[in-house]
Design an enzyme around this catalytic site. Structure first.
Site, short mmCIF file in Angstrom:
data_model
loop_
_atom_site.label_atom_id
_atom_site.label_comp_id
_atom_site.label_asym_id
_atom_site.label_seq_id
_atom_site.Cartn_x
_atom_site.Cartn_y
_atom_site.Cartn_z
N GLU A 466 9.27 0.57 -2.28
CA GLU A 466 8.45 1.09 -1.19
C GLU A 466 9.27 1.43 0.05
O GLU A 466 9.07 0.86 1.12
CB GLU A 466 7.33 0.11 -0.87
N GLU A 533 4.02 -1.92 -10.61
CA GLU A 533 3.09 -2.95 -10.16
C GLU A 533 1.70 -2.54 -10.61
O GLU A 533 1.28 -1.40 -10.37
CB GLU A 533 3.11 -3.13 -8.63
#
Lengths: 625, 327
Positions: A466, A533
């Site tokens: 991220e 994820e």
């Protein structure tokens, strides 16, 4: 050379006098030592250290690195988190930087901060731990070159030995090594380590976790015999018949004298497959040797071969023994965009795993690791993403031995620089395409590769988590492709900036994409798909997993995913009201801004007992796909 | 007097008593429900069983705003006025339940083969709807409980629909035939069918207390207690009561807390001392979801539509308190 505080502010300074990253092999002085896994070339410095805490850089005592400095000192355990000894406030925050609403900051070199320096060296939020201890050299280290290795330190450290500045390091989750030889005494050495909670590296380490500081992993002294294997690169390849293979080696030696080395390879039943004698040199290569029958490594049969390198003096004295277990396996992407491992479709039944212990934070034990592996095996978990930083060295070996596929992630997350309250807003994103930040992130990629390159378990290098996408992350991807043809690259964040899609990540990776979105991609997949994820296991969750598994059964391009995540991050403390031992989460320490119970997303509770959802994970991960 | 083959019906001035050799049930018109369920001298009810609509907000519920969208059901769960009661004793239908002085027509020797009493509850929602809870009691004491929710246009999705029975003391444990572990409609594939015995009333230790402990696809659950609130009860032998699915199966949870008690705590240690048994027998359970915890909804198949009818039904057989045999 003198230590300079301004390094904390300069993104281009992240290693001073550090020994270049190298393979994680262990060295022993004899075969007996290697067999017992106890090396006389290693001296642990774990244990009680003297300690001074300073709330800010300005509050540090003067000349604390001088051997004559008398304190006063407290005492702290190494390894441990400073916050968990109650010197500094415990703080949990997810995507924002920990100074959110406290200090206005922009990263060096970005729009609002065009100057090349950050402000951490004088910052009010930059607490400091000063560690000091004395040591005498153990017998096995005397007369040899000796380095010190810090396996993990958040977030920037300076080292002095006997009053001499030794070096500086960032990158909290990879080993930092410094040569101590010039300043060593046989006895009475005074070692001082200064650890800052923040440096420019803080911009690169905005992971969703409790924000700790200190020497949280082991510290040890490592001795190098007169001839020493500094770096070992094992290059096993599998031929197109998936029956035969080849083994090549590349070694870097440090040598103070002439000598030779032997290379032996045995299979798991100790049958000798290879014996060669090579002359010592700065670089030594074993040309590819063909193995007619290779026993392939995978999750069901994590077959390892034993490599032993023995280093001898010219007179034939054994100086060093380096054992390393390696495996043959081959990963590639086929024409249909399916990830193939050993010519079979790769299935990832994975979890994300933070290193966590409810009592000691990210200081975890070998027993914790063994227990986690046992939990994986018991519940059909076959893969782990080292979110979002490299793990303790032993974990990679355990994954090799137990057939756990690894997505080995760099220590990189800059979440707060590009995503604000859920919206993509990269106005001051780093590393982005900012030149100033490129060396630091490339160094992180290099260190991850150099340290762990010999582990068959690692199938993916993950560029980070991220952090948006730009030229710098593209350069990280390129680095891995330039140096390693035996693995794939992975990065999810490029979906936020698709202009880089062709240059970043061999796989299409998403997070938390609902099943409908997954299927939409799979219908026209041009890269293999995975979710780095998915199934956010916060509280009572993990419903609807079957929708993903059915898509895996339908589309071979869907390699699988990593559940978020393995274990709750919560801290066991004594409740002053009831006297009971209780779990505490973000915000429970008056820490603000906090993200509260968002720290608890595991399929395990923080005490390493399974959540009820585990049986569902076990069921779906056990299904054929 | 021998009531082996008939119910002894006691027309109280504000209650209806139904008795047999091993059981005594007491319905309260004032309190709007079954006030006492006494079997072999042991009281099984702390307060009247009521329909339940609320589950303690899960992290995913909070993340996707379901607790906000469904907030009316918290009020409905918390307070549920009884609007009407109807009674049928054998073939006699009472237009109004018999209270004093209408009860003067009866004696202490009233008998019946079967009794049916229905309580109609009105939900504190906008718009309101009703839930009818019917108790059918047979001569042998077999008690069939059926709760029917009437769907109403404009009502939000339900967190849960079922009956909540609160027992006076905390159970020593429970046994059930159903699926292993804790299961929800969207998380039950891994549950292995079987008969399971649970010690105590474990509360799953999520960081923030929330809905937990549901068991889907259950044929029966047997609650075992060892203590009562009766000061004159000196017996410390365990005693049990079995709840059987009337048709098919039900979902249940057995915890020491109501959903409101769970809802109110931000940490496990804030929960009150465990002292009761809260049995929820549910006919409709919402999935827990899991796609993410900040907005993704539970998959549509696992919602509970508030605009359509829902039902739950189970049987209490006072003769089954010892060994459970349902096959």
């Amino acid at each position: 050379m003198e230590a300079e505080l301004k390094w904390l502010d300069d993104p281009t300074v992240f290693r001073v006098n550090q020994i270049p990253a190298h393979s994680d092999h262990q060295a022993f002085a004899s075969e007996a030592e290697a067999a017992g896994a106890a090396s006389s070339l290693v001296q642990s410095l774990d244990g009680k250290w003297q300690f001074i805490f300073a709330a800010t850089p300005n509050e540090r005592p003067a000349n604390f690195w001088v051997p004559a400095f008398e304190g006063p000192f407290d005492e702290i355990t190494v390894p441990s988190e400073i916050e968990l000894s109650d010197y500094a406030q415990i703080h949990y925050i997810n995507t924002w930087y920990p100074w959110e609403g406290q200090i206005y900051r922009r990263p060096a070199g970005t729009g609002d901060n065009p100057q090349a320096l950050d402000d951490f060296s004088t910052a009010a939020d930059n607490s400091v731990g000063i560690y000091r201890r004395t040591f005498d050299l153990a017998a096995g280290l005397q007369g040899k070159d000796v380095r010190i290795r810090f396996e993990g330190a958040e977030r920037a450290l300076y080292v002095w030995l006997n009053g001499h500045f030794v070096g500086y390091a960032e990158d909290s989750f990879t080993p930092s090594e410094f040569d101590l030889t010039p300043y060593l005494q046989p006895t009475g050495n005074v070692l001082v380590v200064e650890v800052f909670k923040h440096s420019s590296a803080s911009w690169l380490e905005d992971q969703d976790m409790f924000r700790f500081s200190g020497l949280f992993r082991s510290v040890s002294l490592l001795a190098q015999p007169a001839i020493h294997v500094e770096d070992l690169h094992i290059l096993p390849t599998v031929n197109d018949d998936f029956t035969s293979g080849q083994l090549a080696l590349k070694l870097k030696l440090t040598a103070k004298e002439a000598g030779y080395l032997t290379v032996d390879v045995q299979d798991a039943s100790q049958t000798s497959l290879l014996h060669q004698r090579l002359t010592s040199a700065a670089t030594v290569e074993l040309a590819p040797v063909t193995f007619e029958q290779v026993h392939l490594w995978d999750t069901d049969d994590p077959y390892l071969y034993h490599l032993v390198i023995k280093v001898y003096s010219a007179a034939g004295a054994l100086l060093e023994v380096v054992p390393y277990d390696f495996g043959f396996r081959r990963i590639e992407i086929n024409a249909n965009h399916v990830i193939m491992l050993n010519n079979h479709r790769l299935i990832i039944n994975g979890v994300n795993r933070h290193e966590w212990n409810a009592k000691t934070g990210r200081t975890i034990t070998l027993a914790d690791m063994h227990q986690d592996i046992a939990t994986f095996k018991e519940n059909n978990i076959n893969a782990v993403r080292t979110c979002h930083y490299p793990d303790r060295l032993e974990w990679y070996q355990l994954c090799d031995q137990n057939g756990i596929y690894m997505m080995a992630e760099n220590n990189l997350e800059t979440h707060g620089t590009w995503q604000k309250s859920g919206a993509v807003e990269p106005s001051y994103n780093v590393p982005g395409s900012v030149d100033l930040w490129l060396p630091a992130v490339l160094d992180r990629a290099r260190t991850n590769f150099e340290t762990f390159k010999n582990h068959p378990a690692i199938l993916f290098w993950s560029l980070g988590n991220e952090s948006y996408a730009g030229e710098d992350i593209a350069a990280m991807d390129q680095y891995y492709h330039d140096h390693d043809s035996s693995r794939l690259t992975h990065y999810e964040g490029v979906i936020r900036n698709p202009a880089y899609r062709d240059r970043i990540s061999d796989v299409e990776s998403w997070m938390y994409l609902p099943p409908a979105g997954v299927e939409e991609y799979l219908q026209t997949a041009d890269k293999p798909f995975l979710e780095c994820e998915y199934m956010h296991s916060m509280g009572n969750s993990v419903g609807g997993m079957g929708s993903y598994i059915r898509l895996m059964q339908k589309y071979p391009q869907y390699a699988g995913g990593f559940i978020w995540d393995f274990i709750d991050q919560a801290l066991l403390v004594t409740d002053p009201v009831t006297g009971q031992e209780v779990m505490r989460y973000g915000g429970d320490f008056d820490d603000r801004h906090a993200d509260y119970e968002f720290s608890g997303d595991g399929i395990m509770f923080a005490d390493r007992t399974p959540k009820p959802a585990m049986q569902e994970v076990k069921y779906y991960y056990g299904l054929p796909k | 007097m021998d009531y082996q083959n008939k119910l002894h019906v006691i027309y109280g001035d504000g209650t209806l008593g139904l008795q047999g050799p091993d059981f005594a049930y007491l319905f309260s018109y004032e309190r709007g429900g079954l006030e006492s369920l006494k079997i072999k001298g042991k009281e099984w009810l702390y307060r009247e069983p009521k329909p339940t609509f609320w589950r303690a907000t899960t992290d995913n519920d909070r993340g996707n705003g379901f607790n906000v969208k469904a907030a009316q059901w918290l009020a409905a769960d918390y307070a549920l006025p009884c609007q009407a009661i109807s009674l049928k004793v054998d073939e006699r239908k009472f237009k109004q339940v018999p209270v004093a002085p209408a009860t003067n027509e009866f004696t202490n020797h009233e008998e019946a083969e079967k009794v049916k009493i229905t309580f109609t509850y009105q939900t504190l929602t906008v718009p309101a709807t009703t839930v009818k809870v019917t108790y059918k009691v047979k001569a042998d004491g077999t008690l069939k409980v059926t709760a029917k929710y009437h769907g109403q246009a404009g009502l939000p999705e339900l967190p849960v629909f079922g009956m909540r029975l609160i027992m006076p003391t905390m159970a020593a444990g429970y046994e059930y035939e159903g699926l292993s572990g804790e299961t929800y409609p969207d998380r039950m594939a891994g549950g292995r069918p079987g008969t399971y015995e649970i010690q105590g009333l474990p509360v799953t230790k999520y960081l923030v207390p929330q809905e937990n402990g549901m068991h889907m696809a259950t044929k029966w659950v047997k609650i075992t207690r060892q203590t009562t609130l009766n000061n004159a009860d000196h017996d410390d032998q365990p005693f049990s009561l079995t709840f059987k699915a009337a048709n098919g199966d039900f979902a249940f949870s057995a915890l020491p807390y109501t959903s409101e008690e769970l809802e109110n705590a931000t940490h496990q240690e804030e929960l009150p001392p465990a002292r009761r048994t809260v049995l929820v027998i549910a006919g409709a359970v919402r999935g827990v979801g899991g796609i993410d915890s900040w907005g993704a909804d539970v998959e549509p198949a696992y919602h509970i539509d508030g605009t359509v009818d829902h039902k739950v039904s189970f049987v209490i057989d006072p003769g089954l308190q010892g060994n459970v045999q349902t096959h």
